[in-house]
Write a protein that holds these residues in place. Structure first.
Motif, PDB file in Angstrom:
ATOM      1  N   LEU A 115     175.841  97.106 -51.034  1.00 14.15           N
ATOM      2  CA  LEU A 115     175.329  96.002 -51.836  1.00 14.15           C
ATOM      3  C   LEU A 115     173.839  95.812 -51.584  1.00 14.15           C
ATOM      4  CD1 LEU A 115     178.193  93.407 -51.265  1.00 14.15           C
ATOM      5  CD2 LEU A 115     177.831  94.868 -53.260  1.00 14.15           C
ATOM      6  N   TRP A 116     173.131  95.336 -52.609  1.00 12.93           N
ATOM      7  CA  TRP A 116     171.696  95.067 -52.489  1.00 12.93           C
ATOM      8  C   TRP A 116     171.445  94.084 -51.353  1.00 12.93           C
ATOM      9  CZ3 TRP A 116     167.043  96.632 -54.088  1.00 12.93           C
ATOM     10  CH2 TRP A 116     165.964  95.763 -53.911  1.00 12.93           C
ATOM     11  N   ARG A 117     172.255  93.026 -51.272  1.00 10.93           N
ATOM     12  CA  ARG A 117     172.004  92.002 -50.258  1.00 10.93           C
ATOM     13  C   ARG A 117     172.166  92.561 -48.845  1.00 10.93           C
ATOM     14  NH1 ARG A 117     177.286  89.116 -52.045  1.00 10.93           N
ATOM     15  NH2 ARG A 117     178.757  89.973 -50.546  1.00 10.93           N
ATOM     16  N   ASP A 118     173.042  93.546 -48.658  1.00 10.03           N
ATOM     17  CA  ASP A 118     173.189  94.164 -47.340  1.00 10.03           C
ATOM     18  C   ASP A 118     171.956  94.994 -46.984  1.00 10.03           C
ATOM     19  OD1 ASP A 118     175.779  93.162 -46.696  1.00 10.03           O
ATOM     20  OD2 ASP A 118     176.632  94.623 -48.088  1.00 10.03           O
TER      21      ASP A 118
ATOM     22  N   LYS B  36     174.267  85.910 -47.786  1.00 18.27           N
ATOM     23  CA  LYS B  36     173.653  85.133 -48.868  1.00 18.27           C
ATOM     24  C   LYS B  36     173.141  86.042 -49.967  1.00 18.27           C
ATOM     25  CE  LYS B  36     173.701  80.825 -47.494  1.00 18.27           C
ATOM     26  NZ  LYS B  36     174.543  79.874 -48.133  1.00 18.27           N
ATOM     27  N   GLU B  37     173.158  85.511 -51.179  1.00 20.85           N
ATOM     28  CA  GLU B  37     172.496  86.132 -52.330  1.00 20.85           C
ATOM     29  C   GLU B  37     171.238  85.306 -52.561  1.00 20.85           C
ATOM     30  OE1 GLU B  37     173.022  88.698 -54.225  1.00 20.85           O
ATOM     31  OE2 GLU B  37     175.118  89.248 -53.952  1.00 20.85           O
ATOM     32  N   PRO B  38     170.158  85.597 -51.837  1.00 19.83           N
ATOM     33  CA  PRO B  38     168.977  84.743 -51.925  1.00 19.83           C
ATOM     34  C   PRO B  38     168.266  84.878 -53.260  1.00 19.83           C
ATOM     35  CG  PRO B  38     168.509  86.655 -50.575  1.00 19.83           C
ATOM     36  CD  PRO B  38     169.972  86.708 -50.908  1.00 19.83           C
ATOM     37  N   SER B  39     167.596  83.794 -53.649  1.00 19.07           N
ATOM     38  CA  SER B  39     166.800  83.822 -54.874  1.00 19.07           C
ATOM     39  C   SER B  39     165.557  84.669 -54.646  1.00 19.07           C
ATOM     40  CB  SER B  39     166.382  82.392 -55.245  1.00 19.07           C
ATOM     41  OG  SER B  39     165.475  81.886 -54.281  1.00 19.07           O
ATOM     42  N   SER B  40     164.908  85.031 -55.717  1.00 20.84           N
ATOM     43  CA  SER B  40     163.684  85.824 -55.601  1.00 20.84           C
ATOM     44  C   SER B  40     162.603  85.034 -54.869  1.00 20.84           C
ATOM     45  CB  SER B  40     163.198  86.268 -56.981  1.00 20.84           C
ATOM     46  OG  SER B  40     162.972  85.149 -57.812  1.00 20.84           O
ATOM     47  N   GLU B  41     162.610  83.709 -55.023  1.00 20.30           N
ATOM     48  CA  GLU B  41     161.639  82.876 -54.318  1.00 20.30           C
ATOM     49  C   GLU B  41     161.862  82.937 -52.808  1.00 20.30           C
ATOM     50  OE1 GLU B  41     163.433  81.787 -56.928  1.00 20.30           O
ATOM     51  OE2 GLU B  41     161.912  81.399 -58.458  1.00 20.30           O
TER      52      GLU B  41
ATOM     53  N   SER C 131     165.547  77.771 -43.066  1.00 24.10           N
ATOM     54  CA  SER C 131     166.190  77.496 -41.784  1.00 24.10           C
ATOM     55  C   SER C 131     166.534  78.818 -41.099  1.00 24.10           C
ATOM     56  CB  SER C 131     167.464  76.673 -41.981  1.00 24.10           C
ATOM     57  OG  SER C 131     168.487  77.464 -42.552  1.00 24.10           O
ATOM     58  N   PRO C 132     166.584  78.810 -39.763  1.00 23.98           N
ATOM     59  CA  PRO C 132     166.997  80.029 -39.059  1.00 23.98           C
ATOM     60  C   PRO C 132     168.400  80.474 -39.470  1.00 23.98           C
ATOM     61  CG  PRO C 132     166.030  78.468 -37.522  1.00 23.98           C
ATOM     62  CD  PRO C 132     166.173  77.758 -38.832  1.00 23.98           C
ATOM     63  N   GLN C 133     169.268  79.519 -39.755  1.00 18.65           N
ATOM     64  CA  GLN C 133     170.627  79.862 -40.186  1.00 18.65           C
ATOM     65  C   GLN C 133     170.602  80.618 -41.515  1.00 18.65           C
ATOM     66  OE1 GLN C 133     169.642  76.774 -39.304  1.00 18.65           O
ATOM     67  NE2 GLN C 133     170.766  76.375 -37.429  1.00 18.65           N
ATOM     68  N   TYR C 134     169.758  80.147 -42.446  1.00 24.58           N
ATOM     69  CA  TYR C 134     169.670  80.802 -43.753  1.00 24.58           C
ATOM     70  C   TYR C 134     169.117  82.216 -43.597  1.00 24.58           C
ATOM     71  CZ  TYR C 134     169.137  81.373 -48.748  1.00 24.58           C
ATOM     72  OH  TYR C 134     169.251  81.822 -50.035  1.00 24.58           O
ATOM     73  N   LEU C 135     168.065  82.368 -42.782  1.00 25.22           N
ATOM     74  CA  LEU C 135     167.500  83.703 -42.563  1.00 25.22           C
ATOM     75  C   LEU C 135     168.529  84.617 -41.913  1.00 25.22           C
ATOM     76  CD1 LEU C 135     165.229  85.738 -42.673  1.00 25.22           C
ATOM     77  CD2 LEU C 135     164.302  84.734 -40.574  1.00 25.22           C
ATOM     78  N   SER C 136     169.294  84.088 -40.977  1.00 27.94           N
ATOM     79  CA  SER C 136     170.350  84.879 -40.343  1.00 27.94           C
ATOM     80  C   SER C 136     171.378  85.331 -41.377  1.00 27.94           C
ATOM     81  CB  SER C 136     171.037  84.063 -39.247  1.00 27.94           C
ATOM     82  OG  SER C 136     172.153  84.754 -38.735  1.00 27.94           O
ATOM     83  N   GLU C 137     171.748  84.442 -42.279  1.00 27.09           N
ATOM     84  CA  GLU C 137     172.712  84.798 -43.326  1.00 27.09           C
ATOM     85  C   GLU C 137     172.129  85.836 -44.277  1.00 27.09           C
ATOM     86  OE1 GLU C 137     173.680  80.926 -44.875  1.00 27.09           O
ATOM     87  OE2 GLU C 137     175.321  80.673 -43.432  1.00 27.09           O
ATOM     88  N   MET C 138     170.833  85.748 -44.552  1.00 26.20           N
ATOM     89  CA  MET C 138     170.181  86.763 -45.381  1.00 26.20           C
ATOM     90  C   MET C 138     170.242  88.123 -44.681  1.00 26.20           C
ATOM     91  SD  MET C 138     166.756  84.839 -46.845  1.00 26.20           S
ATOM     92  CE  MET C 138     166.075  86.299 -47.617  1.00 26.20           C
ATOM     93  N   GLU C 139     169.922  88.135 -43.387  1.00 27.41           N
ATOM     94  CA  GLU C 139     169.909  89.388 -42.643  1.00 27.41           C
ATOM     95  C   GLU C 139     171.295  90.001 -42.510  1.00 27.41           C
ATOM     96  OE1 GLU C 139     168.009  88.891 -38.859  1.00 27.41           O
ATOM     97  OE2 GLU C 139     166.004  88.750 -39.743  1.00 27.41           O
ATOM     98  N   ARG C 140     172.327  89.172 -42.483  1.00 25.84           N
ATOM     99  CA  ARG C 140     173.693  89.688 -42.358  1.00 25.84           C
ATOM    100  C   ARG C 140     174.310  90.025 -43.710  1.00 25.84           C
ATOM    101  NH1 ARG C 140     176.865  85.509 -40.318  1.00 25.84           N
ATOM    102  NH2 ARG C 140     175.147  84.055 -40.479  1.00 25.84           N
ATOM    103  N   GLY C 141     173.583  89.789 -44.805  1.00 29.75           N
ATOM    104  CA  GLY C 141     174.095  90.103 -46.134  1.00 29.75           C
ATOM    105  C   GLY C 141     175.119  89.122 -46.638  1.00 29.75           C
TER     106      GLY C 141
END
Length: 125
Positions: free
Chosen positions: A32-35, A74-79, A62-72
């Motif tokens: 997946l792209w997010r991974d 979250k589907e983060p917005s382009s912003e 938040s550090p939690q959000y960044l952690s979720e992004m790094e673990r794939g």
């Protein structure tokens, strides 16, 4: 003259493919792209010798959000992606190119099989 509707019939399966259903063997899937995004962000952060809190603070997440992004997870917005890229001193274009390159280098069937992905694949089927 009225036409009679024919019932829809499933398309015949190609001869060398496995049947679909509960007994079917799962086919290899692409990552997946997010991974790939998460792996790239983590690699860049670690190359800078930073902890989550430092990068997250500069990115305004938040550090939690960044952690979720790094673990794939979250589907983060382009912003959000642009904010984290900026915090890591890379352009969005360079980040996108790095992710695309890593996806092209990954062999098929390397998609994660964690609970989140299994549910997503089950829902998609």
């Amino acid at each position: 003259m009225a036409e009679t509707a024919r019932p829809l019939m499933p398309a015949p399966e190609p001869p060398n493919e496995q049947p679909h259903g509960p007994t079917a063997t799962p086919q290899p899937t692409e990552p997946l792209w997010r991974d790939a995004l998460g792996q790239c962000l983590r690699r860049l952060r670690l190359e800078r010798g930073e902890i989550l809190v430092e990068t997250a603070r500069r990115a305004g997440v938040s550090p939690q959000y960044l952690s979720e992004m790094e673990r794939g997870v979250k589907e983060p917005s382009s912003e959000m992606i642009a904010a984290v890229a900026g915090a890591l001193d890379v352009t969005l274009g360079d980040l996108t190119l790095a992710i695309a390159t890593s996806l092209l280098a990954m062999p098929a069937g390397t998609a994660p099989a964690g609970p989140t992905c299994q549910v997503a694949y089950a829902l998609a089927a």
